[in-house]
Design an enzyme around this catalytic site. Sequence first.
Site, PDB file in Angstrom:
ATOM      1  N   GLY A  36     -12.383  -0.103   2.968  1.00 11.55           N
ATOM      2  CA  GLY A  36     -12.713  -1.516   2.868  1.00 11.55           C
ATOM      3  C   GLY A  36     -11.629  -2.339   2.199  1.00 11.55           C
ATOM      4  O   GLY A  36     -10.652  -1.814   1.657  1.00 11.55           O
ATOM      5  N   ASP A  37     -11.783  -3.635   2.274  1.00  5.29           N
ATOM      6  CA  ASP A  37     -10.970  -4.615   1.545  1.00  5.29           C
ATOM      7  C   ASP A  37     -11.797  -5.909   1.563  1.00  5.29           C
ATOM      8  O   ASP A  37     -13.028  -5.828   1.721  1.00  5.29           O
ATOM      9  CB  ASP A  37      -9.593  -4.782   2.218  1.00  5.29           C
ATOM     10  CG  ASP A  37      -8.578  -5.513   1.341  1.00  5.29           C
ATOM     11  OD1 ASP A  37      -7.965  -4.876   0.468  1.00  5.29           O
ATOM     12  OD2 ASP A  37      -8.399  -6.738   1.502  1.00  5.29           O
ATOM     13  N   LYS A  48       1.943   1.783  -3.552  1.00  2.00           N
ATOM     14  CA  LYS A  48       0.747   2.039  -4.361  1.00  2.00           C
ATOM     15  C   LYS A  48       0.273   3.479  -4.157  1.00  2.00           C
ATOM     16  O   LYS A  48       0.012   4.213  -5.105  1.00  2.00           O
ATOM     17  CB  LYS A  48      -0.354   1.058  -3.941  1.00  2.00           C
ATOM     18  CG  LYS A  48      -1.658   1.205  -4.696  1.00  2.00           C
ATOM     19  CD  LYS A  48      -2.819   0.499  -3.994  1.00  2.00           C
ATOM     20  CE  LYS A  48      -2.540  -0.953  -3.713  1.00  2.00           C
ATOM     21  NZ  LYS A  48      -3.761  -1.682  -3.251  1.00  2.00           N
ATOM     22  N   THR A  81     -11.971   0.735  -7.916  1.00  2.00           N
ATOM     23  CA  THR A  81     -10.839  -0.192  -8.074  1.00  2.00           C
ATOM     24  C   THR A  81     -10.961  -0.973  -9.387  1.00  2.00           C
ATOM     25  O   THR A  81     -10.007  -1.049 -10.170  1.00  2.00           O
ATOM     26  CB  THR A  81     -10.758  -1.160  -6.871  1.00  2.00           C
ATOM     27  OG1 THR A  81     -10.819  -0.393  -5.673  1.00  2.00           O
ATOM     28  CG2 THR A  81      -9.474  -1.949  -6.907  1.00  2.00           C
ATOM     29  N   GLN A 129       0.829  -1.211   0.000  1.00  2.00           N
ATOM     30  CA  GLN A 129       0.000   0.000   0.000  1.00  2.00           C
ATOM     31  C   GLN A 129       0.864   1.261   0.000  1.00  2.00           C
ATOM     32  O   GLN A 129       0.508   2.265  -0.619  1.00  2.00           O
ATOM     33  CB  GLN A 129      -0.904  -0.013   1.242  1.00  2.00           C
ATOM     34  CG  GLN A 129      -2.069   0.952   1.178  1.00  2.00           C
ATOM     35  CD  GLN A 129      -3.252   0.385   0.408  1.00  2.00           C
ATOM     36  OE1 GLN A 129      -3.623  -0.758   0.579  1.00  2.00           O
ATOM     37  NE2 GLN A 129      -3.829   1.194  -0.460  1.00  2.00           N
ATOM     38  N   LYS A 145      -2.571  -0.739   6.698  1.00  2.00           N
ATOM     39  CA  LYS A 145      -3.565  -1.784   6.433  1.00  2.00           C
ATOM     40  C   LYS A 145      -4.020  -2.374   7.746  1.00  2.00           C
ATOM     41  O   LYS A 145      -3.271  -2.355   8.728  1.00  2.00           O
ATOM     42  CB  LYS A 145      -2.939  -2.895   5.587  1.00  2.00           C
ATOM     43  CG  LYS A 145      -3.948  -3.737   4.846  1.00  2.00           C
ATOM     44  CD  LYS A 145      -4.363  -3.074   3.557  1.00  2.00           C
ATOM     45  CE  LYS A 145      -5.493  -3.787   2.866  1.00  2.00           C
ATOM     46  NZ  LYS A 145      -5.659  -3.284   1.494  1.00  2.00           N
ATOM     47  N   SER A 192     -10.386   7.023  -2.852  1.00  2.00           N
ATOM     48  CA  SER A 192     -10.501   7.294  -1.414  1.00  2.00           C
ATOM     49  C   SER A 192      -9.882   8.653  -1.083  1.00  2.00           C
ATOM     50  O   SER A 192     -10.417   9.413  -0.266  1.00  2.00           O
ATOM     51  CB  SER A 192      -9.771   6.216  -0.601  1.00  2.00           C
ATOM     52  OG  SER A 192     -10.555   5.054  -0.486  1.00  2.00           O
ATOM     53  N   ASN A 205     -16.263  -6.856  -4.747  1.00  2.00           N
ATOM     54  CA  ASN A 205     -16.275  -5.464  -5.191  1.00  2.00           C
ATOM     55  C   ASN A 205     -15.380  -5.237  -6.412  1.00  2.00           C
ATOM     56  O   ASN A 205     -15.811  -4.659  -7.408  1.00  2.00           O
ATOM     57  CB  ASN A 205     -15.844  -4.565  -4.023  1.00  2.00           C
ATOM     58  CG  ASN A 205     -15.665  -3.139  -4.455  1.00  2.00           C
ATOM     59  OD1 ASN A 205     -14.571  -2.720  -4.819  1.00  2.00           O
ATOM     60  ND2 ASN A 205     -16.748  -2.373  -4.469  1.00  2.00           N
TER      61      ASN A 205
HETATM   62  P1  NDP Z   1     -14.592  -8.771  -1.619  1.00  2.00           P
HETATM   63  O1  NDP Z   1     -14.695  -9.308  -0.239  1.00  2.00           O
HETATM   64  O2  NDP Z   1     -15.626  -7.849  -2.112  1.00  2.00           O
HETATM   65  O3  NDP Z   1     -14.487  -9.961  -2.665  1.00  2.00           O
HETATM   66  C1  NDP Z   1     -13.469 -10.913  -2.579  1.00  2.00           C
HETATM   67  C2  NDP Z   1     -13.711 -11.977  -3.636  1.00  2.00           C
HETATM   68  O4  NDP Z   1     -12.560 -12.819  -3.692  1.00  2.00           O
HETATM   69  C3  NDP Z   1     -14.885 -12.873  -3.310  1.00  2.00           C
HETATM   70  O5  NDP Z   1     -15.451 -13.364  -4.495  1.00  2.00           O
HETATM   71  C4  NDP Z   1     -14.230 -14.000  -2.505  1.00  2.00           C
HETATM   72  O6  NDP Z   1     -14.925 -15.222  -2.527  1.00  2.00           O
HETATM   73  C5  NDP Z   1     -12.900 -14.137  -3.250  1.00  2.00           C
HETATM   74  N1  NDP Z   1     -11.877 -14.615  -2.315  1.00  2.00           N
HETATM   75  C6  NDP Z   1     -11.497 -14.021  -1.164  1.00  2.00           C
HETATM   76  N2  NDP Z   1     -10.571 -14.769  -0.533  1.00  2.00           N
HETATM   77  C7  NDP Z   1     -10.383 -15.824  -1.316  1.00  2.00           C
HETATM   78  C8  NDP Z   1      -9.548 -16.960  -1.206  1.00  2.00           C
HETATM   79  N3  NDP Z   1      -8.734 -17.146  -0.147  1.00  2.00           N
HETATM   80  N4  NDP Z   1      -9.581 -17.866  -2.217  1.00  2.00           N
HETATM   81  C9  NDP Z   1     -10.395 -17.702  -3.283  1.00  2.00           C
HETATM   82  N5  NDP Z   1     -11.220 -16.649  -3.429  1.00  2.00           N
HETATM   83  C10 NDP Z   1     -11.209 -15.733  -2.462  1.00  2.00           C
HETATM   84  O7  NDP Z   1     -13.146  -8.093  -1.702  1.00  2.00           O
HETATM   85  P2  NDP Z   1     -12.587  -7.031  -2.760  1.00  2.00           P
HETATM   86  O8  NDP Z   1     -13.198  -7.256  -4.086  1.00  2.00           O
HETATM   87  O9  NDP Z   1     -12.659  -5.701  -2.139  1.00  2.00           O
HETATM   88  O10 NDP Z   1     -11.035  -7.441  -2.796  1.00  2.00           O
HETATM   89  C11 NDP Z   1     -10.491  -8.348  -3.763  1.00  2.00           C
HETATM   90  C12 NDP Z   1      -8.996  -8.111  -3.879  1.00  2.00           C
HETATM   91  O11 NDP Z   1      -8.760  -6.764  -4.327  1.00  2.00           O
HETATM   92  C13 NDP Z   1      -8.190  -8.241  -2.600  1.00  2.00           C
HETATM   93  O12 NDP Z   1      -6.908  -8.731  -2.917  1.00  2.00           O
HETATM   94  C14 NDP Z   1      -8.058  -6.800  -2.109  1.00  2.00           C
HETATM   95  O13 NDP Z   1      -6.933  -6.626  -1.280  1.00  2.00           O
HETATM   96  C15 NDP Z   1      -7.882  -6.092  -3.441  1.00  2.00           C
HETATM   97  N6  NDP Z   1      -8.182  -4.659  -3.479  1.00  2.00           N
HETATM   98  C16 NDP Z   1      -9.389  -4.172  -3.047  1.00  2.00           C
HETATM   99  C17 NDP Z   1      -9.653  -2.825  -3.148  1.00  2.00           C
HETATM  100  C18 NDP Z   1     -10.968  -2.237  -2.767  1.00  2.00           C
HETATM  101  O14 NDP Z   1     -11.155  -1.035  -2.956  1.00  2.00           O
HETATM  102  N7  NDP Z   1     -11.922  -3.007  -2.262  1.00  2.00           N
HETATM  103  C19 NDP Z   1      -8.635  -1.872  -3.640  1.00  2.00           C
HETATM  104  C20 NDP Z   1      -7.435  -2.498  -4.136  1.00  2.00           C
HETATM  105  C21 NDP Z   1      -7.231  -3.840  -4.034  1.00  2.00           C
HETATM  106  P3  NDP Z   1     -15.738 -15.695  -1.204  1.00  2.00           P
HETATM  107  O15 NDP Z   1     -16.930 -14.813  -1.132  1.00  2.00           O
HETATM  108  O16 NDP Z   1     -16.046 -17.123  -1.486  1.00  2.00           O
HETATM  109  O17 NDP Z   1     -14.800 -15.527  -0.035  1.00  2.00           O
HETATM  110  O1  2IT Z   2      -5.834  -2.435  -1.276  1.00  2.00           O
HETATM  111  C1  2IT Z   2      -6.354  -1.302  -1.361  1.00  2.00           C
HETATM  112  O2  2IT Z   2      -5.840  -0.389  -2.017  1.00  2.00           O
HETATM  113  C2  2IT Z   2      -7.652  -1.081  -0.697  1.00  2.00           C
HETATM  114  N1  2IT Z   2      -8.203  -2.015  -0.119  1.00  2.00           N
HETATM  115  C3  2IT Z   2      -8.292   0.279  -0.709  1.00  2.00           C
HETATM  116  C4  2IT Z   2      -7.650   1.173   0.298  1.00  2.00           C
HETATM  117  C5  2IT Z   2      -8.314   2.510   0.505  1.00  2.00           C
HETATM  118  O3  2IT Z   2      -7.898   3.168   1.476  1.00  2.00           O
HETATM  119  O4  2IT Z   2      -9.183   2.906  -0.253  1.00  2.00           O
END
Ligand code: NDP
Ligand code: 2IT
Length: 448
Positions: free
Chosen positions: A167-168, A116, A212, A113, A128, A380, A243
Amino acid sequence: MNIDEKLQPILDDVIRRNAGEREFHQAVEEVLSSLGRVIAKRPYYADNALIERICEPERQIIFRVPWVDDKGQVQINRGFRVQFNSALGPYKGGIRFHPSVNVGIIKFLGFEQTFKNALTGMPIGGGKGGSDFNPRGRSDGEIMRFCQSFMSELFRHLGEYTDVPAGDIGVGGREIGYMFGQYKRLTNRYEAGVLTGKALFHGGSRARKEATGYGATYFVQSMLQTKGDSFDGKKAVVSGSGNVAIYTMEKIIEFGGKIMACSDSNGYIVDENGIDLDLVKEIKEVRRARISEYARLKGTGSHYIEGGSIWDVPCDVAMPSATQNELTGKDAATLIKNGVIAVGEGANMPSTPDAVRQFLEANILFAPGKAANAGGVATSALEMQQNASRDFWSFEETEGRLAKIMRSIHDSCAETAEEYGAPGNYVLGANIAGFVRVAESMDALGVI
Ligand code: NDP
Ligand code: 2IT
């Protein structure tokens, strides 16, 4: 990955002092592997233990999170916040609720992060947090009580000028609302800038939810454009259905691409007619159900595969958007054999080092997560900007700014890669461009 002989002892020390933190070691090794060319050109970056300091979090907070479930049983989880680096601004980064969470995972995420956030060019440091709490199957009341307990400790470490979570995995608008509610009660301050990803009526930003996934798609579009190509008519596979995955799919469809498959942690769905995103949204955003429901509801043309690898589905563009190390060397070999032309990491560190190496060797357009998924945190920072000025921008205005930021991150990675003799290597470009910004800022602040 090759590592410079001056940097190897730094990595050895990180591994020794953070025993067992596998994902953190992996993230540090990946960044240090890119820095040999920087210290060859500007040796002073290796002075004053600057790189060692960048690998050491400023502060790590670990706390007990007790809460009462619907049966009246007391449950205990562990909460984390790693405040990694504040050279460029308040700590900024998401909160993850997932049973796999441990200090090593939060540290890898906080480390990534930091670079990034530097790449966005905005005034935000890196942090984080999260918990090993498993939200799966929990009622709304349980989620609320957990979020309130989590914030009852965390609040004292936060503030709009100190540390600003979002969130994450497992944390979306609902959880941010409960945490903001508890923060407000405990501090007696309507301090909207302390959290991002809020609902619009709490000072949230338009386009943050989409940012994202949209941003990652803009980044891949910029890479394709360097080859005179575009998403139009391309087949894409997007892992996950949370998401990031949902809004990646939405933008790819808008750009004329077709989504062949998406997944959750149980399995993946394939739809020969292109994934029906409205149905995915209904299943995931409204019903909070499993992706297997898709094939049951959709019927012809679609099928569900339990387990297995989504990367077996042939595609032109792959966007891993679920979690770390979900795309292995074997998956990379399959994707390359099937003719993939671009890979964009929506998730943080989804490709293993072996997979990254294969993509780079095969000259696939490869966008590393710290650059490709920076649109979320960048938006954000736009939310913080709106909160500070008590302003609200339109969706178009906010998305327009996001698109410009993603273009500028793409260009700075491409130009940096070129400057350091590795044209087209976005991994090197992102690591060096992010590092230089953090290093310059830290150096100017004295020994911190
Ligand atoms: P969500 O919780 O909305 O979605 C996560 C998705 O990934 C779900 O479909 C989940 O399936 C799947 N998943 C999670 N863990 C696992 C695992 N161990 N094995 C297989 N599938 C898995 O999270 P986000 O979409 O927010 O985050 C997804 C990725 O993006 C993460 O790496 C996060 O760090 C990254 N990210 C998120 C940002 C954001 O703004 N939200 C910004 C930048 C990066 P299930 O429901 O079955 O667990
Ligand atoms: O991994 C990431 O960049 C996030 N989960 C979003 C972080 C944020 O502060 O919006």
